[in-house]
Design a protein around this motif. Structure first.
Motif, PDB file in Angstrom:
ATOM      1  N   ALA A 245       0.856  -1.183  -0.060  1.00 34.27           N
ATOM      2  CA  ALA A 245      -0.023   0.019   0.124  1.00 34.27           C
ATOM      3  C   ALA A 245       0.687   1.328   0.054  1.00 34.27           C
ATOM      4  CB  ALA A 245      -1.167  -0.033   1.186  1.00 34.27           C
ATOM      5  N   GLY A 246       0.626   2.135  -0.862  1.00 34.29           N
ATOM      6  CA  GLY A 246       1.201   3.328  -0.925  1.00 34.29           C
ATOM      7  C   GLY A 246       0.288   4.542  -0.676  1.00 34.29           C
ATOM      8  N   LYS A 247       0.639   5.648  -1.081  1.00 28.13           N
ATOM      9  CA  LYS A 247      -0.350   6.927  -0.943  1.00 28.13           C
ATOM     10  C   LYS A 247      -1.500   6.839  -1.573  1.00 28.13           C
ATOM     11  CE  LYS A 247      -0.279  11.935  -0.761  1.00 28.13           C
ATOM     12  NZ  LYS A 247       0.567  13.244  -0.713  1.00 28.13           N
ATOM     13  N   PHE A 248      -1.554   6.736  -2.915  1.00 24.04           N
ATOM     14  CA  PHE A 248      -2.622   6.482  -3.694  1.00 24.04           C
ATOM     15  C   PHE A 248      -2.947   5.222  -4.360  1.00 24.04           C
ATOM     16  CE2 PHE A 248      -0.927  10.932  -4.264  1.00 24.04           C
ATOM     17  CZ  PHE A 248      -1.853  11.506  -4.004  1.00 24.04           C
ATOM     18  N   LEU A 249      -2.104   4.136  -4.239  1.00 21.67           N
ATOM     19  CA  LEU A 249      -2.216   2.910  -4.896  1.00 21.67           C
ATOM     20  C   LEU A 249      -2.049   1.454  -3.903  1.00 21.67           C
ATOM     21  CD1 LEU A 249      -0.356   3.134  -8.295  1.00 21.67           C
ATOM     22  CD2 LEU A 249      -2.898   3.339  -8.065  1.00 21.67           C
ATOM     23  N   THR A 250      -2.774   0.666  -3.987  1.00 21.49           N
ATOM     24  CA  THR A 250      -2.415  -0.544  -3.396  1.00 21.49           C
ATOM     25  C   THR A 250      -2.382  -1.615  -4.693  1.00 21.49           C
ATOM     26  OG1 THR A 250      -4.693  -1.623  -3.141  1.00 21.49           O
ATOM     27  CG2 THR A 250      -4.032  -0.104  -1.430  1.00 21.49           C
ATOM     28  N   VAL A 251      -1.496  -2.727  -4.016  1.00 13.13           N
ATOM     29  CA  VAL A 251      -1.378  -3.862  -5.016  1.00 13.13           C
ATOM     30  C   VAL A 251      -2.237  -5.140  -4.261  1.00 13.13           C
ATOM     31  CG1 VAL A 251       0.084  -5.645  -5.967  1.00 13.13           C
ATOM     32  CG2 VAL A 251       0.707  -3.356  -5.904  1.00 13.13           C
ATOM     33  N   GLN A 252      -3.187  -5.696  -4.845  1.00 11.30           N
ATOM     34  CA  GLN A 252      -3.939  -6.488  -4.418  1.00 11.30           C
ATOM     35  C   GLN A 252      -3.549  -8.002  -5.068  1.00 11.30           C
ATOM     36  OE1 GLN A 252      -6.232  -5.847  -1.856  1.00 11.30           O
ATOM     37  NE2 GLN A 252      -5.682  -3.730  -2.017  1.00 11.30           N
ATOM     38  N   THR A 253      -4.032  -8.985  -4.167  1.00  9.67           N
ATOM     39  CA  THR A 253      -4.142 -10.281  -4.872  1.00  9.67           C
ATOM     40  C   THR A 253      -5.419 -11.011  -4.564  1.00  9.67           C
ATOM     41  OG1 THR A 253      -3.233 -11.559  -3.015  1.00  9.67           O
ATOM     42  CG2 THR A 253      -1.874 -10.815  -4.799  1.00  9.67           C
ATOM     43  N   LYS A 254      -6.084 -11.642  -5.492  1.00  6.15           N
ATOM     44  CA  LYS A 254      -7.180 -12.478  -5.249  1.00  6.15           C
ATOM     45  C   LYS A 254      -7.231 -13.654  -6.051  1.00  6.15           C
ATOM     46  CE  LYS A 254     -12.527 -11.552  -5.067  1.00  6.15           C
ATOM     47  NZ  LYS A 254     -13.367 -10.649  -5.340  1.00  6.15           N
ATOM     48  N   GLY A 255      -6.984 -14.778  -5.289  1.00  4.52           N
ATOM     49  CA  GLY A 255      -6.920 -15.989  -6.065  1.00  4.52           C
ATOM     50  C   GLY A 255      -5.707 -15.825  -6.761  1.00  4.52           C
ATOM     51  N   THR A 256      -5.545 -16.203  -8.097  1.00  3.42           N
ATOM     52  CA  THR A 256      -4.332 -15.994  -8.970  1.00  3.42           C
ATOM     53  C   THR A 256      -4.318 -14.583  -9.533  1.00  3.42           C
ATOM     54  OG1 THR A 256      -5.412 -16.816 -10.901  1.00  3.42           O
ATOM     55  CG2 THR A 256      -4.271 -18.470  -9.492  1.00  3.42           C
ATOM     56  N   TRP A 257      -4.946 -13.748  -9.314  1.00  5.30           N
ATOM     57  CA  TRP A 257      -4.989 -12.519 -10.016  1.00  5.30           C
ATOM     58  C   TRP A 257      -4.151 -11.562  -8.985  1.00  5.30           C
ATOM     59  CZ3 TRP A 257      -6.729 -10.536 -14.482  1.00  5.30           C
ATOM     60  CH2 TRP A 257      -7.448 -11.200 -15.174  1.00  5.30           C
ATOM     61  N   GLU A 258      -3.388 -10.668  -9.775  1.00  3.06           N
ATOM     62  CA  GLU A 258      -2.640  -9.592  -8.864  1.00  3.06           C
ATOM     63  C   GLU A 258      -3.212  -8.297  -9.767  1.00  3.06           C
ATOM     64  OE1 GLU A 258       1.497 -11.768  -8.053  1.00  3.06           O
ATOM     65  OE2 GLU A 258       1.512 -10.589  -9.923  1.00  3.06           O
ATOM     66  N   TYR A 259      -3.330  -7.248  -9.145  1.00  3.53           N
ATOM     67  CA  TYR A 259      -3.934  -6.012  -9.691  1.00  3.53           C
ATOM     68  C   TYR A 259      -3.772  -4.766  -8.933  1.00  3.53           C
ATOM     69  CZ  TYR A 259      -8.019  -6.810  -6.844  1.00  3.53           C
ATOM     70  OH  TYR A 259      -8.948  -6.940  -5.620  1.00  3.53           O
ATOM     71  N   ALA A 260      -3.583  -3.527  -9.442  1.00  7.22           N
ATOM     72  CA  ALA A 260      -3.492  -2.315  -8.698  1.00  7.22           C
ATOM     73  C   ALA A 260      -4.870  -1.964  -8.356  1.00  7.22           C
ATOM     74  CB  ALA A 260      -2.653  -1.464  -9.417  1.00  7.22           C
ATOM     75  N   GLU A 261      -5.003  -1.095  -7.378  1.00 12.60           N
ATOM     76  CA  GLU A 261      -6.225  -0.546  -7.039  1.00 12.60           C
ATOM     77  C   GLU A 261      -5.877   0.761  -6.351  1.00 12.60           C
ATOM     78  OE1 GLU A 261      -9.713  -2.953  -5.301  1.00 12.60           O
ATOM     79  OE2 GLU A 261      -8.567  -1.964  -3.541  1.00 12.60           O
ATOM     80  N   ARG A 262      -6.803   1.918  -6.646  1.00 12.37           N
ATOM     81  CA  ARG A 262      -6.703   3.242  -6.261  1.00 12.37           C
ATOM     82  C   ARG A 262      -7.290   3.196  -4.888  1.00 12.37           C
ATOM     83  NH1 ARG A 262      -3.871   6.896  -8.638  1.00 12.37           N
ATOM     84  NH2 ARG A 262      -4.593   7.200 -11.106  1.00 12.37           N
ATOM     85  N   ARG A 263      -6.435   3.864  -3.856  1.00 11.50           N
ATOM     86  CA  ARG A 263      -6.843   4.001  -2.529  1.00 11.50           C
ATOM     87  C   ARG A 263      -7.849   5.095  -2.368  1.00 11.50           C
ATOM     88  NH1 ARG A 263      -2.166   3.588   1.892  1.00 11.50           N
ATOM     89  NH2 ARG A 263      -4.154   3.329   3.038  1.00 11.50           N
ATOM     90  N   GLY A 264      -8.862   4.745  -1.412  1.00 10.99           N
ATOM     91  CA  GLY A 264      -9.620   5.612  -0.918  1.00 10.99           C
ATOM     92  C   GLY A 264     -10.984   5.910  -2.141  1.00 10.99           C
ATOM     93  N   GLN A 265     -11.439   7.162  -1.923  1.00 11.47           N
ATOM     94  CA  GLN A 265     -12.460   7.598  -3.031  1.00 11.47           C
ATOM     95  C   GLN A 265     -11.921   8.247  -4.088  1.00 11.47           C
ATOM     96  OE1 GLN A 265     -15.422   6.111  -2.691  1.00 11.47           O
ATOM     97  NE2 GLN A 265     -14.507   4.901  -1.147  1.00 11.47           N
ATOM     98  N   ILE A 266     -10.695   8.424  -4.308  1.00 10.11           N
ATOM     99  CA  ILE A 266      -9.881   9.222  -5.411  1.00 10.11           C
ATOM    100  C   ILE A 266     -10.366   8.691  -6.774  1.00 10.11           C
ATOM    101  CG2 ILE A 266      -7.822  10.136  -6.352  1.00 10.11           C
ATOM    102  CD1 ILE A 266      -6.753  10.221  -3.671  1.00 10.11           C
ATOM    103  N   ALA A 267     -10.957   9.346  -7.579  1.00  9.69           N
ATOM    104  CA  ALA A 267     -11.389   9.147  -9.095  1.00  9.69           C
ATOM    105  C   ALA A 267     -10.299   9.855  -9.975  1.00  9.69           C
ATOM    106  CB  ALA A 267     -12.570   9.405  -9.210  1.00  9.69           C
ATOM    107  N   ALA A 268     -10.638   9.727 -11.203  1.00 12.08           N
ATOM    108  CA  ALA A 268      -9.806  10.342 -12.276  1.00 12.08           C
ATOM    109  C   ALA A 268     -10.869  11.095 -13.281  1.00 12.08           C
ATOM    110  CB  ALA A 268      -8.819   9.562 -12.868  1.00 12.08           C
ATOM    111  N   ALA A 269     -10.330  12.157 -13.766  1.00 10.43           N
ATOM    112  CA  ALA A 269     -11.118  12.593 -15.000  1.00 10.43           C
ATOM    113  C   ALA A 269      -9.942  12.923 -15.954  1.00 10.43           C
ATOM    114  CB  ALA A 269     -11.501  14.201 -14.637  1.00 10.43           C
ATOM    115  N   VAL A 270     -10.589  12.547 -17.307  1.00  7.15           N
ATOM    116  CA  VAL A 270      -9.849  12.619 -18.668  1.00  7.15           C
ATOM    117  C   VAL A 270     -10.618  13.704 -19.525  1.00  7.15           C
ATOM    118  CG1 VAL A 270      -9.091  11.637 -20.724  1.00  7.15           C
ATOM    119  CG2 VAL A 270      -8.743  10.440 -18.430  1.00  7.15           C
ATOM    120  N   ILE A 271      -9.854  14.452 -19.896  1.00  2.12           N
ATOM    121  CA  ILE A 271     -10.621  15.710 -20.728  1.00  2.12           C
ATOM    122  C   ILE A 271     -10.264  15.783 -22.153  1.00  2.12           C
ATOM    123  CG2 ILE A 271     -10.718  18.436 -20.575  1.00  2.12           C
ATOM    124  CD1 ILE A 271      -9.072  17.651 -17.668  1.00  2.12           C
TER     125      ILE A 271
END
Length: 167
Positions: free
Chosen positions: A7-33
């Motif tokens: 876990a870092g400030k904005f990201l976490t690395v998760q495992t679920k079964g055989t999957w590894e994935y990154a996830e944003r922490r908290g309720q932070i979203a993104a906008a692309v313009i």
């Protein structure tokens, strides 16, 4: 149930079964313009550490990273002005999209910014060194090809502009 590996400030690395994935922490979203002005598209180019080189992108930024409860439209307007120096008269929500669902839970809201007024130089905040490009829509394919040839990475979201269906 997932397990947090790191876990870092904005990201976490998760495992679920055989999957590894990154996830944003908290309720932070993104906008692309997608910023359009008189037939031109406003693009940004900046160094991206994970790529080790500059990347050509649509302007974008985090929602709620500075102010809790910030709306997508407010964040998109703030990021557009900070990165490009343009202020939008209108910001239209075009929907929620997932950036790379096989690797990350990250999503972004795509917005269209119109009625642009140049109010500053852009370039990002103190940690960023953003180059702003104003490119006629008809020249986008050649511009992207030239940037790619010059060794600049091309963000996948540029496909929206290349496909032309966003206008």
């Amino acid at each position: 149930m997932s397990t947090t590996v790191w876990a870092g400030k904005f990201l976490t690395v998760q495992t679920k079964g055989t999957w590894e994935y990154a996830e944003r922490r908290g309720q932070i979203a993104a906008a692309v313009i997608v910023a359009i002005d008189a037939g031109d598209v406003i693009l940004v180019e900046q160094f991206r550490v994970p790529l080790g080189r500059a990347c050509l992108e649509l302007p974008a930024g985090l929602v709620g990273d500075e102010t809790e409860g910030e709306s997508v439209a407010v964040a998109a307007g703030r990021e557009l002005e900070e990165e490009t120096g343009y202020r939008a008269a209108a910001i239209e929500d075009l929907g929620l999209f997932y950036s790379s669902p096989g690797m990350t839970s990250e999503c972004f809201t795509l917005v269209r910014a119109t009625g642009l007024t140049k109010v500053g130089d852009g370039g990002g905040d103190g940690d960023e060194n953003i180059t702003v490009h104003r490119v006629p829509l008809a020249d986008i394919p050649a511009f992207v090809a030239a940037k790619r040839e010059a060794g600049v990475a091309i963000d996948a979201k540029m496909l929206l502009i290349l496909a032309g269906s966003i206008f």
